[in-house]
Write a protein that holds these residues in place. Structure first.
Motif, short mmCIF file in Angstrom:
data_model
loop_
_atom_site.label_atom_id
_atom_site.label_comp_id
_atom_site.label_asym_id
_atom_site.label_seq_id
_atom_site.Cartn_x
_atom_site.Cartn_y
_atom_site.Cartn_z
N VAL A 105 42.47 37.48 40.73
CA VAL A 105 42.21 37.28 42.16
C VAL A 105 40.80 36.77 42.40
CG1 VAL A 105 43.87 39.07 42.80
CG2 VAL A 105 41.46 39.68 42.47
N LEU A 106 39.94 36.84 41.39
CA LEU A 106 38.55 36.40 41.57
C LEU A 106 38.47 34.89 41.85
CD1 LEU A 106 36.87 38.43 38.67
CD2 LEU A 106 36.86 38.96 41.11
N THR A 107 39.48 34.16 41.43
CA THR A 107 39.48 32.71 41.66
C THR A 107 40.21 32.31 42.93
OG1 THR A 107 41.47 32.51 40.29
CG2 THR A 107 39.34 32.25 39.19
N SER A 108 40.74 33.30 43.66
CA SER A 108 41.49 33.00 44.90
C SER A 108 40.53 32.95 46.08
CB SER A 108 42.56 34.07 45.13
OG SER A 108 43.45 34.14 44.02
N ASN A 109 40.93 32.19 47.08
CA ASN A 109 40.12 32.09 48.30
C ASN A 109 40.37 33.27 49.22
OD1 ASN A 109 39.00 29.63 47.49
ND2 ASN A 109 40.75 28.47 48.31
N ASN A 110 41.62 33.70 49.31
CA ASN A 110 41.97 34.82 50.17
C ASN A 110 42.37 36.01 49.29
OD1 ASN A 110 41.62 33.28 52.58
ND2 ASN A 110 43.67 32.38 52.28
N VAL A 111 41.57 37.05 49.34
CA VAL A 111 41.80 38.23 48.51
C VAL A 111 42.05 39.41 49.42
CG1 VAL A 111 40.86 39.75 46.74
CG2 VAL A 111 40.32 37.30 46.71
N ALA A 112 43.16 40.08 49.22
CA ALA A 112 43.46 41.27 50.00
C ALA A 112 42.60 42.43 49.53
CB ALA A 112 44.95 41.63 49.87
N SER A 142 41.72 46.93 43.22
CA SER A 142 42.27 46.97 41.86
C SER A 142 41.22 46.52 40.84
CB SER A 142 43.51 46.08 41.76
OG SER A 142 44.54 46.56 42.60
N VAL A 143 40.47 45.49 41.18
CA VAL A 143 39.42 45.01 40.28
C VAL A 143 38.32 46.06 40.15
CG1 VAL A 143 37.74 43.20 39.86
CG2 VAL A 143 39.94 42.63 40.88
N ILE A 144 37.90 46.63 41.29
CA ILE A 144 36.86 47.66 41.25
C ILE A 144 37.38 48.90 40.51
CG2 ILE A 144 35.43 49.19 42.65
CD1 ILE A 144 35.32 47.02 44.76
N GLY A 145 38.66 49.23 40.71
CA GLY A 145 39.24 50.36 39.98
C GLY A 145 39.24 50.14 38.48
N ALA A 146 39.53 48.91 38.06
CA ALA A 146 39.47 48.60 36.63
C ALA A 146 38.05 48.75 36.11
CB ALA A 146 39.97 47.18 36.39
N ALA A 147 37.07 48.33 36.92
CA ALA A 147 35.67 48.47 36.51
C ALA A 147 35.28 49.94 36.37
CB ALA A 147 34.77 47.77 37.52
N ASN A 205 33.67 35.98 35.65
CA ASN A 205 32.99 35.59 36.87
C ASN A 205 33.18 34.10 37.09
OD1 ASN A 205 31.12 34.95 38.92
ND2 ASN A 205 29.72 36.58 38.26
N PRO A 206 33.84 33.70 38.19
CA PRO A 206 34.10 32.27 38.40
C PRO A 206 32.85 31.45 38.62
CG PRO A 206 34.70 33.55 40.36
CD PRO A 206 34.38 34.54 39.29
N ALA A 207 31.74 32.11 38.97
CA ALA A 207 30.50 31.37 39.22
C ALA A 207 29.72 31.12 37.94
CB ALA A 207 29.63 32.13 40.23
N GLN A 264 27.01 49.36 39.20
CA GLN A 264 26.38 48.23 39.89
C GLN A 264 26.21 47.04 38.96
OE1 GLN A 264 23.61 50.40 43.33
NE2 GLN A 264 22.67 49.52 41.52
N MET A 265 25.80 47.34 37.74
CA MET A 265 25.60 46.27 36.77
C MET A 265 26.91 45.53 36.50
SD MET A 265 24.31 46.70 32.84
CE MET A 265 24.39 45.34 31.68
N PHE A 266 27.99 46.28 36.28
CA PHE A 266 29.26 45.64 35.98
C PHE A 266 29.81 44.89 37.19
CE2 PHE A 266 33.88 45.58 35.16
CZ PHE A 266 33.87 44.93 33.95
N THR A 267 29.63 45.44 38.38
CA THR A 267 30.09 44.77 39.60
C THR A 267 29.37 43.45 39.80
OG1 THR A 267 30.51 46.94 40.59
CG2 THR A 267 30.49 45.07 42.06
N MET A 268 28.05 43.45 39.50
CA MET A 268 27.28 42.22 39.63
C MET A 268 27.72 41.20 38.58
SD MET A 268 23.46 43.67 40.38
CE MET A 268 23.11 44.65 41.84
N CYS A 269 28.07 41.69 37.38
CA CYS A 269 28.54 40.78 36.33
C CYS A 269 29.80 40.02 36.77
CB CYS A 269 28.83 41.55 35.05
SG CYS A 269 27.37 42.21 34.21
N ILE A 270 30.66 40.69 37.54
CA ILE A 270 31.95 40.11 37.91
C ILE A 270 31.88 39.32 39.21
CG2 ILE A 270 34.37 40.61 38.40
CD1 ILE A 270 33.48 41.07 35.51
N PHE A 271 31.14 39.85 40.19
CA PHE A 271 31.21 39.27 41.54
C PHE A 271 29.98 38.49 41.95
CE2 PHE A 271 33.96 43.05 41.68
CZ PHE A 271 35.14 42.48 42.11
N SER A 272 28.87 38.61 41.22
CA SER A 272 27.64 37.94 41.64
C SER A 272 27.83 36.42 41.66
CB SER A 272 26.50 38.32 40.70
OG SER A 272 25.30 37.71 41.12
N GLY A 273 27.47 35.81 42.78
CA GLY A 273 27.58 34.37 42.94
C GLY A 273 28.93 33.88 43.39
#
Length: 435
Positions: A219-226, A232-237, A307-309, A389-398
């Motif tokens: 879902v990280l590559t989708s424009n609209n994320v529920a 689910s992504v945060i739960g996996a983290a 991370n798509p960025a 926080q570190m892992f969340t930034m690795c996935i979502f930053s940018g």
């Protein structure tokens, strides 16, 4: 004996049956003689041995004295005649004082001149000397001191010159090197079963987690994320972070067993505690460097945590640094509580309680804004907060989800991956120093 295990308690706490007490004594004596020592101190080496083995041990020691020019100081309580006659010089103590201190050849003279009695039969000499030392009353002077001047009349007539080589105490680097090699050998190289089992558990839990959260990161590559997809992504983290912190708890028994050795050597002043802590830190880093690359590869490929960025190589390296730091932090917590607690059960209880409370204060389940102000400060001493926080930034930053996943949940202090990594490593060093 060659094909049988020595036995005893392994570093993992498992008790293995092996050599008997007498066999272990003879093995320890063989190891000591293999070093060709100049002086060998043996305390009751014949105790617990049958007559045949007691005689065998004393004959081996006598041979070592003659062939290796080794001085053997042997303590025995009730020697048989064969053991008794193997001594060159005898020192008998009674009631805290020296009763006899002369060569064996002067025992008849001692009987005639001082005990004033006939020499017993050959097989009764040892037991009779013990009886006389125990029951004979000595005359005391005005100060209450017993008269033992007759003992001082016997002088040593022959001496064997010994050349003793004085060794300088090792420097800090030499001591640290010995500790590092010893811990590597005892805990890892000689305990390959534990090392292999630990690696397999890491990989197995990673594979199961990857199957449960399969492709959740797409879902990280989708424009609209529920919102449920983001959760689910945060739960996996969060679950991966739990694995990284909780799997080192399998080492509680190993650390607790090593505590006995560490405590005794520290009391003797053989080395500084920081040497042991640094050696353990390096060894655990080595073990994690073997497992975390595969672990991170399983997670990122099965859950699609890219991370798509960023490029996939950089995203993978960031995820790898998260697992390394979290694993070291978990080992630091386990080692600290294993050292300060008096039992392995208490160490497991205290360390797991600390981890559970840290998870609760990490913001993974309740955002910081929804916590009560008087308890919110716990986030700053929670290593799980900085790891998450570190892992969340690795996935979502940018990415387009940075605001929803990081800013809105309060995962922005410290605001960079390197800053959170630095805090984690600093907390790990703190636990190591406290240990």
């Amino acid at each position: 004996i060659w094909d049988r295990p020595i036995g005893g308690t392994q570093a993992s706490g498992i008790v293995i049956r092996g050599l008997s007490g007498g066999e272990r004594k003879r093995l320890a004596l063989a190891c000591a003689l293999a070093m060709k020592p100049q002086i060998l101190f043996l305390d009751e080496i014949t105790s617990g041995l049958d007559s045949e083995n007691a005689i065998l041990v004393t004959r081996v020691l006598k041979k070592a004295c003659l062939e290796l020019n080794t001085t053997v100081v042997l303590i025995v309580h009730q020697p048989g005649i064969e053991v008794f006659e193997s001594f060159d010089r005898i020192i008998m103590l009674s009631k805290g004082r020296c009763f006899y201190n002369n060569p064996l050849s002067k025992v008849p003279e001692f009987y005639e001149k001082h005990l004033q009695k006939e020499l017993p039969e050959r097989h009764l000499i040892a037991s009779d000397l013990i009886y006389e030392a125990t029951n004979r009353k000595f005359d005391a002077d005005e100060d209450g001191n017993m008269d033992i001047k007759f003992i001082e009349e016997f002088e040593v007539t022959e001496t064997i010159p010994m050349k003793i080589t004085h060794r300088r105490p090792g420097n800090a680097f030499a001591k640290f090197r010995v500790i590092l090699i010893r811990n590597l050998t005892n805990h890892y190289l000689r305990n390959l079963t534990n090392l292999a089992s630990r690696s397999m558990i890491y990989l197995f839990t990673s594979a199961i987690t990857g199957l449960i959260f399969w492709d959740a990161g797409s879902v990280l590559t989708s424009n609209n994320v529920a919102s449920d997809e983001l959760l689910s992504v945060i739960g996996a983290a969060v679950f991966m972070e739990q694995n990284a912190f909780l799997l080192p708890f399998a080492q509680v028994s190993t650390f607790f067993y090593d505590k006995k050795v560490f405590a005794s050597e520290k009391a003797l002043g053989l080395y500084s505690p920081w040497m042991y802590a640094l050696a353990q830190f390096i060894l655990e880093s080595w073990v994690l460097s073997l497992t975390t690359p595969v672990q991170a590869g399983i997670y990122t490929s099965m859950i699609s945590l890219w991370n798509p960025a960023l490029s996939r190589s950089i995203s993978f390296l960031q995820t790898l640094s998260f697992f390394l730091a979290s694993g070291l932090m978990g080992n630091g917590i386990v080692l600290f509580f294993s050292m300060i607690c008096f039992s392995s059960d208490l160490a497991f209880l205290c360390s797991s309680s600390y981890v559970v409370c840290s998870f609760a204060a990490s913001g993974a389940y309740v955002t910081f804004d929804n916590m009560q102000p008087w308890i919110r400060w716990l986030q700053w001493i929670s290593p799980m907060k900085y790891a998450l926080q570190m892992f969340t930034m690795c996935i979502f930053s940018g990415s387009d989800l940075e605001e929803a996943a990081i800013d809105q949940r309060g995962f922005d202090t410290p605001g960079t991956i390197s800053a959170n990594l630095g805090v984690l490593l600093a907390m790990c060093c703190f636990f190591s120093c406290m240990t």
